[in-house]
Design a protein around this motif. Structure first.
Motif, PDB file in Angstrom:
ATOM      1  N   SER A  32       0.666  -1.157  -0.020  1.00  0.00           N
ATOM      2  CA  SER A  32       0.249   0.053   0.083  1.00  0.00           C
ATOM      3  C   SER A  32       0.745   1.235   0.009  1.00  0.00           C
ATOM      4  N   TRP A  33       2.091   1.220   0.580  1.00  0.00           N
ATOM      5  CA  TRP A  33       2.726   2.126   0.477  1.00  0.00           C
ATOM      6  C   TRP A  33       3.403   2.663  -0.803  1.00  0.00           C
ATOM      7  N   SER A  34       3.652   1.561  -1.512  1.00  0.00           N
ATOM      8  CA  SER A  34       4.088   1.901  -2.942  1.00  0.00           C
ATOM      9  C   SER A  34       2.893   2.479  -3.894  1.00  0.00           C
ATOM     10  N   ILE A  88      -8.125  -4.758  -0.800  1.00  0.00           N
ATOM     11  CA  ILE A  88      -8.519  -3.842   0.318  1.00  0.00           C
ATOM     12  C   ILE A  88      -8.088  -2.447  -0.262  1.00  0.00           C
ATOM     13  N   TRP A  89      -6.907  -2.331  -0.975  1.00  0.00           N
ATOM     14  CA  TRP A  89      -6.586  -1.215  -1.512  1.00  0.00           C
ATOM     15  C   TRP A  89      -7.630  -0.511  -2.360  1.00  0.00           C
ATOM     16  N   HIS A  90      -8.160  -1.433  -3.433  1.00  0.00           N
ATOM     17  CA  HIS A  90      -9.155  -0.710  -4.249  1.00  0.00           C
ATOM     18  C   HIS A  90     -10.577  -0.459  -3.683  1.00  0.00           C
ATOM     19  N   LEU A  91     -10.697  -1.145  -2.443  1.00  0.00           N
ATOM     20  CA  LEU A  91     -11.827  -0.909  -1.648  1.00  0.00           C
ATOM     21  C   LEU A  91     -11.763   0.596  -0.888  1.00  0.00           C
TER      22      LEU A  91
ATOM     23  N   MET C 314      -6.726  -3.516   8.106  1.00  0.00           N
ATOM     24  CA  MET C 314      -6.215  -2.084   9.015  1.00  0.00           C
ATOM     25  C   MET C 314      -4.995  -1.822   8.469  1.00  0.00           C
ATOM     26  N   VAL C 315      -3.928  -2.563   8.303  1.00  0.00           N
ATOM     27  CA  VAL C 315      -2.734  -2.014   7.858  1.00  0.00           C
ATOM     28  C   VAL C 315      -2.954  -1.277   6.850  1.00  0.00           C
ATOM     29  N   TYR C 320      -3.134   4.121   3.806  1.00  0.00           N
ATOM     30  CA  TYR C 320      -4.194   5.084   2.859  1.00  0.00           C
ATOM     31  C   TYR C 320      -4.349   6.115   3.356  1.00  0.00           C
ATOM     32  N   ASP C 321      -4.800   6.265   4.928  1.00  0.00           N
ATOM     33  CA  ASP C 321      -5.205   7.174   5.342  1.00  0.00           C
ATOM     34  C   ASP C 321      -4.161   8.098   5.811  1.00  0.00           C
TER      35      ASP C 321
END
Ligand code: HEM
Ligand code: HEM
Ligand SMILES: [Fe+2]
Lengths: 113, 198, 505
Positions: A32-34, A88-91, C314-315, C320-321
């Motif tokens: 997700s960081w990327s 989850i990223w897409h969400l 959650m991670v 994201y947030d």
């Protein structure tokens, strides 16, 4: 039925189980960081983390004598933990749709998605 | 402006949450009914209370990778043959005593409880009672006056005197004998009973 | 006794009363908290928080006594035996956390529903009844301790079932008080407005109270008894409590960081789906060895492997947030404890839980110090932390929304309290992990699970030193707790800067 872990595999069982969760979270974090901060290095790190996860699953599968039905759990962990962060990223992106317009203290928006 | 697709909408997840919860709960209820019926006293996994009239032992099953209970010939408890109802009453007294004396906050039963004292799941079959001839007498004495019959194995941890009466002690022993016959899928691991040859 | 003696006694009592009243007044003057800053619901909430903190103190105190007995078994022998200390230790924990949760709900009930609490008086009465009942139960635990093997002991002394030892009369009382609480929640939302948060909260409270009744029956058949007992324990901590924390968290995120309601609620539903989807059937991991059928091995194994998924979610979401909210919070201690919750939940439940959950290894670890290691990190990490975070939110408001962000006076106190408490619990967890590893190895795997094997493991030097380290880190936890209370009473005193107002983005 199950075949309990052998004596000499105690440590490796605990270690690989912990590693599955840690590497899974590490992969989720780096992946997700990327996305927030596109960088090839972070992407590579994410896949390295995922490779560690697969390795840990393999080690646990051997140590805990997974056979038959139990192999489904191994496959499920390897596949599931790969796709879960992506889904989850897409969400995240879609559920936050629209909120970025009003958000001011934030300049990463264009990198999203 | 990007539209929110259905699968990311609030109403979709609200419904999903409800269905997942209701579905899981329904499966749990069905499994619970099945499990309760398969473990009622007198079932294959949880023998009837009158098992206290029998010899209980364990045998290793290579295929299942676990020790399985073997209910043997008659082996009376306190020299008496109990009817099903008498056995139930005695075990019931024992079970109630273990709760009223709070055994579970030092010991584990079926592996649940506290870790200050040994597991009681198969205590009836433990080698610590030296021989089957001495066992009943030793257990009654120990329960009624643990301090002077202490079995501390060099740990200095002594069970306190819980003012257990003789009748309660006999109940507890009956309860322990009955519990030791439950098929616990091989827990505790590799357990060697008092009958096992060295 | 003659009349002059009686008079003297009355005078003494009056003087004592006077003195304690003066003490209370001195204390009130010292803390300088102004209740006019709180709404009616919030005044009720802080009552719950105060009792929660007192019970937290009792938990730690009796934990230390029990831990001492592992090292000096003669300590308080036949006065306060290990069983008594341990019972109070874990009961105080369950009750203080429930007090904390009820407090949190009363805290935001009025704001969330947009109206005043419907049964405020009833809520206050319920609070005092519950607190009196808890006091009585603890006194009986301490002074009577045990009874004969009869029903009356289970009704009036203790039920002898780990975590839910409270005697039957108290069970019924607890259910009544929960019903009053539940009535207040539902009636207030009905009078004001319902929301997604309100809906999830209501259904979760139904489940939470309903599950408690599953643990209120006596059964001779221990397999059945343990079966229902786990319904209460597991379905509380791995399902209903997690969702309750989700609700509290959702509301706090809206207020603390100004996240939009629609997003918060969507994610609350996602969390409910993931938590209940994995947690309800995850119950199977307690049905491996209590006599229940073999299919629970497969079910328990499967759903345990799913349980970390919500944590992974959650991670991702946190990352994201992190871009969109620059964490410009006016309450640093609360934020720090919320971050501690994220880590604590992840490690305590996720990592520690998964390490011993598969039946192939749980066969050895079941019922050893391994469970205690996991229990400490998970309960502290997931539930103590969120309560403490909320205490900080409450105290900030009570002081009149003063600034508690960067550059506050005496910030070292909350930082040290945070460090000592987390470090202490983590230290205990590691010590117990070593003890549990040694125990499952020597007692179970090598010695064949006999009483002799148990004591061989308990007498082993590595186990003995682990117990000493546990006590040491317990002391550290205790020091952190003292500092925490001091900080909660004094933080923001004399602060004149206001916290910035957060508006929904
Ligand atoms: C916040 C969440 C959790 C809390 C507060 C918690 C707490 C506890 C506690 C206190 C026990 C010991 C019960 C006893 O006294 O016998 C326990 C047992 C257990 N927990 Fe958790 N737990 C949580 C989450 C999890 C998760 C996510 C997993 C699995 C992935 C898990 C797996 C287990 C297992 C397998 C046991 C049984 C240990 C044994 O066999 O003795 N827990 N838990
Ligand atoms: C000063 C700090 C503490 C000390 C010295 C301490 C000590 C102990 C001891 C001696 C036991 C009994 C274990 C056994 O049966 O062998 C225990 C159990 C337990 N404690 Fe603590 N404790 C402390 C703090 C905490 C905290 C902060 C929490 C959670 C918020 C907690 C949660 C528990 C739980 C859940 C159990 C039951 C574990 C199980 O049955 O597996 N304790 N503690
Ligand atoms: Fe569980």
């Amino acid at each position: 039925m199950i075949e309990p872990v052998a004596l000499e595999d105690f440590f490796i069982t605990f270690f690989s189980s912990a590693l599955i969760i840690l590497a899974g979270a590490g992969y989720a974090l780096l992946f997700s960081w990327s996305k927030v901060n596109p960088s090839i290095r972070i992407k590579i790190a994410a896949y390295v983390s995922y490779a560690v996860l697969v390795l840990a699953v393999a080690v646990l599968t051997r140590a805990a004598h997974f056979q038959g039905y139990w192999l489904i759990i191994s496959v499920l962990m390897a596949v599931g933990y790969f796709f879960a962060p992506i889904g989850i990223w897409h969400l995240c992106v879609k559920t936050h749709a629209g909120s970025n317009l009003k958000n001011n203290n934030n300049n990463n928006n264009n990198n999203r998605g | 402006m990007n539209e929110t697709p259905l699968w990311a909408s609030e109403s979709f997840w609200k419904k999903t949450a409800i269905w997942v919860t209701a579905g899981s709960f329904l499966i749990l209820v069905v499994l619970t009914m099945d499990s309760l019926s398969k473990t009622s006293a007198g079932s294959k996994r949880v023998p009837a209370y009158s098992v206290i009239n029998k010899k209980i032992d364990y045998q290793y099953d290579k295929e299942l990778h676990k020790f399985m209970p073997v209910i043997g010939e008659t082996e009376l408890l306190f020299g008496k043959e109990y009817s099903e109802e008498e056995a139930r009453q005695l075990v019931d007294l024992g079970k109630k005593t273990t709760q009223a004396k709070n055994c579970m906050n030092c010991h584990t039963l079926l592996g649940n409880g506290a870790y200050y004292a040994p597991d009681l799941t198969k205590a009836w079959l433990d080698k610590g009672w030296i021989s089957k001839e001495m066992r009943e007498d030793m257990m009654v004495k120990f329960l009624m006056d643990p301090e002077n019959n202490a079995r501390t194995y060099g740990s200095n941890r002594k069970m306190p005197n819980l003012k257990i009466t003789e009748q309660e002690a006999k109940g507890v022993i009956a309860f322990l004998k009955w519990m030791s016959s439950i098929d616990t899928n091989g827990f505790p691991y590799n357990f060697k009973t008092i009958n096992a040859e060295e | 006794m003659n009349t002059s003696g009686l008079n003297e006694a009355a005078q003494k009592a009056a003087a004592l009363c006077e003195k304690s009243r003066a003490c209370v007044n001195d204390f009130k003057a010292w803390v300088q908290l102004d209740s006019r800053n709180l709404s009616d619901g919030q005044q009720l909430a802080v009552k719950y928080f105060i009792v929660a903190v007192i019970l937290f103190f009792a938990q730690i105190l009796f934990g230390l006594l029990a831990a001492t007995q592992f090292i000096f078994p003669g300590f308080l022998y036949e006065i306060l035996d290990f069983s008594v200390n341990r019972m109070i230790h874990i009961n105080a924990m369950i009750v203080w956390m429930l007090y904390g949760f009820i407090g949190c709900v009363y805290w935001f009930l009025e704001e969330e529903s947009g109206t005043e609490i419907v049964g405020l008086k009833l809520g206050n009465i319920a609070f005092w009844v519950l607190t009196a009942a808890v006091t009585l139960v603890v006194l009986v635990y301490l002074l009577v301790q045990i009874g004969p093997g009869k029903d009356s002991s289970l009704w009036f002394i203790n039920e002898g079932r780990e975590y839910i030892e409270a005697p039957r009369w108290a069970d019924i009382g607890i259910v009544v008080v929960m019903l009053i609480f539940f009535y207040n929640v539902v009636a207030t939302f009905s009078k004001g407005k319902w929301s997604g948060i309100a809906g999830v909260l209501t259904l979760d409270l139904v489940a939470l109270a309903g599950l408690y009744t599953a643990g209120m029956f006596y059964m001779t058949n221990i397999t059945h008894e343990q079966y229902w007992w786990w319904w209460v324990i597991h379905l509380w901590v791995e399902a209903t409590w997690e969702v309750l924390v989700g609700v509290i968290m959702a509301w706090s995120l809206m207020k603390l960081l100004g996240v939009r309601r629609k997003i918060v609620q969507t994610w609350l539903y996602i969390e409910v789906a993931l938590m209940f989807g994995s947690g309800i059937l995850g119950l199977g991991h307690h049905y491996f060895w209590i006599g229940t059928p073999e299919y629970w091995l497969t079910i328990g194994g499967f759903f345990s492997a799913l349980e970390p998924i919500p944590l992974v979610a959650m991670v991702v979401h946190a990352v994201y947030d992190s871009g969109s909210h620059a964490l410009k919070s006016g309450n640093h201690p609360a934020l720090a404890w919320i971050i501690a919750q994220a880590f604590g939940n992840f490690f305590g439940a996720g990592v520690w839980g998964f390490m011993h959950t598969l039946p192939q290894i749980n066969l050895y670890t079941h019922g050893t110090q391994w469970s205690a290691s996991h229990g400490h990190l998970a309960f502290f990490g997931a539930y103590a932390t969120i309560n403490i975070a909320f205490f900080y939110l409450a105290i900030q408001h009570w002081r009149g929304d003063v600034w508690m962000g960067g550059g506050s006076q005496n910030a070292w106190r909350w930082k040290w309290a945070l460090g000592l408490l987390n470090g202490g619990v983590l230290g205990m967890t590691i010590a117990l992990l070593i003890a549990g590893y040694e125990q499952s190895f020597i007692e179970r795997a090598v010695e064949g699970s006999t009483w002799g094997g148990y004591f061989t493991a308990q007498n082993h030097p590595s186990f003995q030193s682990a117990m000493i380290w546990r006590l040491f880190f317990g002391g550290m936890t205790f020091a952190g707790f003292i500092l925490l209370v001091w900080d909660l009473l004094t933080i923001g005193k004399g602060e004149t800067r206001k916290a910035p107002e957060i508006i929904e983005s």
